[in-house]
Design a protein around this motif. Structure first.
Motif, mmCIF file in Angstrom:
data_model
loop_
_atom_site.group_PDB
_atom_site.id
_atom_site.type_symbol
_atom_site.label_atom_id
_atom_site.label_comp_id
_atom_site.label_asym_id
_atom_site.label_seq_id
_atom_site.Cartn_x
_atom_site.Cartn_y
_atom_site.Cartn_z
ATOM 1 N N ILE A 103 29.673 35.257 43.372
ATOM 2 C CA ILE A 103 30.860 34.812 42.628
ATOM 3 C C ILE A 103 31.990 35.821 42.783
ATOM 4 C CG2 ILE A 103 31.756 34.373 40.305
ATOM 5 C CD1 ILE A 103 28.931 33.375 39.565
ATOM 6 N N ALA A 104 31.647 37.107 42.711
ATOM 7 C CA ALA A 104 32.673 38.146 42.806
ATOM 8 C C ALA A 104 33.387 38.081 44.161
ATOM 9 C CB ALA A 104 32.039 39.520 42.606
ATOM 10 N N ASN A 153 35.568 35.081 44.430
ATOM 11 C CA ASN A 153 36.795 35.250 43.636
ATOM 12 C C ASN A 153 37.797 36.145 44.351
ATOM 13 O OD1 ASN A 153 37.175 34.276 40.688
ATOM 14 N ND2 ASN A 153 34.983 34.602 40.876
ATOM 15 N N ILE A 154 37.299 37.211 44.948
ATOM 16 C CA ILE A 154 38.174 38.134 45.676
ATOM 17 C C ILE A 154 38.808 37.391 46.855
ATOM 18 C CG2 ILE A 154 38.168 40.215 47.124
ATOM 19 C CD1 ILE A 154 35.995 41.321 45.156
ATOM 20 N N LEU A 181 39.316 34.225 47.030
ATOM 21 C CA LEU A 181 40.286 33.253 46.498
ATOM 22 C C LEU A 181 41.609 33.923 46.133
ATOM 23 C CD1 LEU A 181 40.913 30.357 45.539
ATOM 24 C CD2 LEU A 181 39.961 30.976 43.324
ATOM 25 N N ASP A 182 41.538 35.105 45.525
ATOM 26 C CA ASP A 182 42.773 35.844 45.214
ATOM 27 C C ASP A 182 43.556 36.121 46.496
ATOM 28 O OD1 ASP A 182 42.253 36.007 42.489
ATOM 29 O OD2 ASP A 182 41.412 38.020 42.579
ATOM 30 N N GLY A 232 45.168 33.063 47.851
ATOM 31 C CA GLY A 232 46.376 32.753 47.083
ATOM 32 C C GLY A 232 47.554 33.600 47.537
ATOM 33 N N GLN A 233 47.291 34.888 47.765
ATOM 34 C CA GLN A 233 48.357 35.770 48.264
ATOM 35 C C GLN A 233 48.802 35.318 49.652
ATOM 36 O OE1 GLN A 233 47.051 39.894 48.050
ATOM 37 N NE2 GLN A 233 46.317 39.643 45.952
ATOM 38 N N LEU A 261 51.161 32.260 49.502
ATOM 39 C CA LEU A 261 52.524 32.597 49.095
ATOM 40 C C LEU A 261 53.254 33.351 50.212
ATOM 41 C CD1 LEU A 261 51.687 33.752 45.462
ATOM 42 C CD2 LEU A 261 53.007 31.724 46.077
ATOM 43 N N LYS A 285 52.227 40.464 41.304
ATOM 44 C CA LYS A 285 51.074 39.651 40.913
ATOM 45 C C LYS A 285 49.814 40.165 41.620
ATOM 46 C CE LYS A 285 50.098 35.520 39.096
ATOM 47 N NZ LYS A 285 49.876 36.443 38.009
ATOM 48 N N GLY A 286 49.971 40.458 42.900
ATOM 49 C CA GLY A 286 48.828 40.916 43.699
ATOM 50 C C GLY A 286 48.258 42.233 43.196
ATOM 51 N N LYS A 338 47.783 43.275 40.212
ATOM 52 C CA LYS A 338 46.814 43.028 39.138
ATOM 53 C C LYS A 338 45.483 42.554 39.700
ATOM 54 C CE LYS A 338 50.314 41.665 35.742
ATOM 55 N NZ LYS A 338 50.360 41.023 34.423
ATOM 56 N N GLU A 339 45.556 41.722 40.733
ATOM 57 C CA GLU A 339 44.326 41.169 41.310
ATOM 58 C C GLU A 339 43.555 42.223 42.109
ATOM 59 O OE1 GLU A 339 46.511 36.825 41.714
ATOM 60 O OE2 GLU A 339 46.223 38.050 43.492
ATOM 61 N N TYR A 391 41.295 44.845 40.454
ATOM 62 C CA TYR A 391 39.914 44.411 40.203
ATOM 63 C C TYR A 391 39.057 44.514 41.465
ATOM 64 C CZ TYR A 391 40.452 42.559 35.441
ATOM 65 O OH TYR A 391 40.622 42.444 34.093
ATOM 66 N N HIS A 392 39.652 44.185 42.619
ATOM 67 C CA HIS A 392 38.887 44.235 43.873
ATOM 68 C C HIS A 392 38.459 45.673 44.174
ATOM 69 C CE1 HIS A 392 41.520 40.552 45.290
ATOM 70 N NE2 HIS A 392 40.915 40.343 44.145
#
Lengths: 167, 306
Positions: free
Chosen positions: B81-82, B85-86, B88-89, B92-93, B96, B181-182, B184-185, B188-189
């Motif tokens: 999952i981790a 999620n990474i 997916l972040d 998303g970047q 954009l 925005k990136g 913040k993501e 976590y990574h």
């Protein structure tokens, strides 16, 4: 002008009923992603902000806003995305936090401020179990079923629960 | 297909009475920068801005795809999952950034057949050939085992976090917003990779052996992260981008801190490669295989709607 002001309030109320597709107990207002609702002669313009860059719920939020406002009789519905300032979990309202807890989710603490720190120690959050209230909980994963959540388990009642992350 | 009812362009539309809002993703694409002012700031060269966005966007896209290969293959569910999620972040970047590239200079977007519903950022992701990608070779490399993945992710996210923090003050408001925005993501990574790095180093004999081997595998490619091209030099001069060479000291400090916590030394290995080859479209053998898998469905249906 009175009509327009009343209309703006109405459009905002309708937009405020649209819920987050992943956490449907929260409206977009509760979540803090609804930034602006402006009504013009021809229709209404809504501004939302993404929670995470890759959040797939954005398209659904947009569709649901268009749907709700169109159903309410607005001919032209425009949904804008505002990237700046970046969404913060601090924008989740008090009502939103109450609803999260009522639905078994743990609400985020204050979002981090100041310089970004590397944190190599296990994550420590002062949170308690949304089911039994025990503060004896453990992190099972810093990443969860959606980008905005971490996974926890209560050591007392053993309830597994989701925590909305600070961002 | 010619007599397809226009009201039912997607086979699913008929089932729903055309109400796309019942679908998790809708049946139509949307512009990720819809409503964002994409005017090019004064003093910024549009072509250079686009070229720069392709570099950062392609790094995120290709690495997202590579990391997504862990889905259903990670050591346990939480890490599955981790890593997803990474990925997916980063996706998303990428979306954009590629949309920003297309808005800054439409000529970078591949020509699509008439009537194609593919938006510019998808055309960039799925319809460019290998030589047109501007990502670093670093992100193309095979995942290896979990330890190799963790080492590569630690170095990458340490570098990207430092980069995005500086990019948040870009004179281009779009790039600045994407970066803020990136940050913040990617925080976590980096934390995730850093914790696993230390955990593997202090775990069992086998986990430490694997981590050390992973470090030796990835280390020679670390230097590539801070190699700059003319595009990045120009981006830095025009203050819309960051020259990665200036990040070296800051990123080294983070990496050295993690190494110290793991009781490990920097491997005594020379950097591999000489120049920023990926940035000029010269990729490794792994890139072709990755693109084949990533692009095959979109390319088979250039007029397809999803």
């Amino acid at each position: 002008m009175t009509t327009l002001a009343a209309g703006r309030t109405r459009a905002r109320e309708i937009a405020g009923t649209v819920v987050d597709p992943e956490m449907p107990m929260l409206t977009l207002v509760d979540l803090g992603v609804l930034r602006d609702v402006t009504e013009s002669e021809v229709g209404v313009s809504v501004t939302i902000t993404p929670t995470y860059s890759g959040c797939p719920a954005m398209a659904t939020m947009r569709d649901d806003l268009v749907h709700a406002l169109s159903d309410a009789g607005y001919a032209e519905v425009e949904v804008k995305v505002s990237l700046s300032p970046a969404w913060s979990s601090d924008w989740i309202t008090a009502e939103g936090r109450r609803k999260l807890r009522a639905h078994g989710l743990s609400a985020p603490g204050p979002s981090p401020t100041g310089p970004v720190q590397l944190s190599l120690a296990p994550v420590r959050r002062a949170i308690d179990c949304p089911r039994c209230g025990s503060a004896d909980v453990r992190l099972t994963s810093e990443f969860g079923p959606t980008a905005c959540k971490a996974l926890y388990q209560c050591n007392d009642c053993l309830e597994p629960f989701e925590h909305v992350k600070e961002i | 297909m010619d007599d397809l009812d226009l009201d039912h362009e997607s086979v699913y539309d008929g089932l729903l009475g055309g109400d796309s809002s019942q679908w998790a993703f809708g049946t139509d694409f949307e512009d990720p920068l819809a409503g964002v002012d994409t005017m090019i700031p004064a003093g910024v060269d549009g072509a250079a801005l686009a070229a720069y966005c392709l570099m950062l966007g392609d790094d995120a896209l290709i690495y997202a795809h590579r990391l997504s290969e862990w889905t259903s293959n990670a050591p346990d569910l939480e890490d599955d999952i981790a890593l997803a999620n990474i990925a997916l972040d980063l996706l998303g970047q990428a979306r954009l950034l590629l949309a920003r590239a297309a808005a800054a200079d439409a000529s970078v977007v591949p020509q699509m057949p008439e009537g194609s519903p593919v938006p510019p950022e998808d055309a960039l992701a799925f319809f460019r050939d290998e030589h047109a990608f501007r990502n670093m070779g670093y992100v193309e490399a095979l995942n290896g085992d979990f330890a190799v993945t963790i080492v590569r992710l630690l170095l990458f996210s340490s570098h990207r976090l430092a980069l995005l923090q500086r990019l948040a003050t870009s004179v281009d408001p779009v790039l600045s917003a994407i970066a803020a925005k990136g940050v913040k993501e990617v925080t976590y990574h980096r934390d995730y990779a850093g914790r696993w790095f230390v955990t593997l180093a202090g775990g069992t004999e086998e986990s430490r052996r694997r981590l050390v081997a992973g470090l030796r595998t990835v280390w020679p490619t670390y230097a590539e992260l801070s190699r700059s091209t003319q595009v990045e030099t120009l981006a830095s001069e025009q203050r819309f981008g960051v020259d990665p060479a200036v990040l070296t000291e800051e990123v080294d400090a983070v990496v050295d801190h993690v190494l110290a916590m793991a009781a490990l030394e920097r491997p005594d290995l020379p950097p591999s490669g000489t120049g920023p080859m990926g940035r000029i479209g010269r990729h490794t053998e792994e890139m072709g295989h990755l693109l084949a898998e990533m692009q095959v469905v979109a390319r088979a249906h250039p007029l397809g709607k999803w």
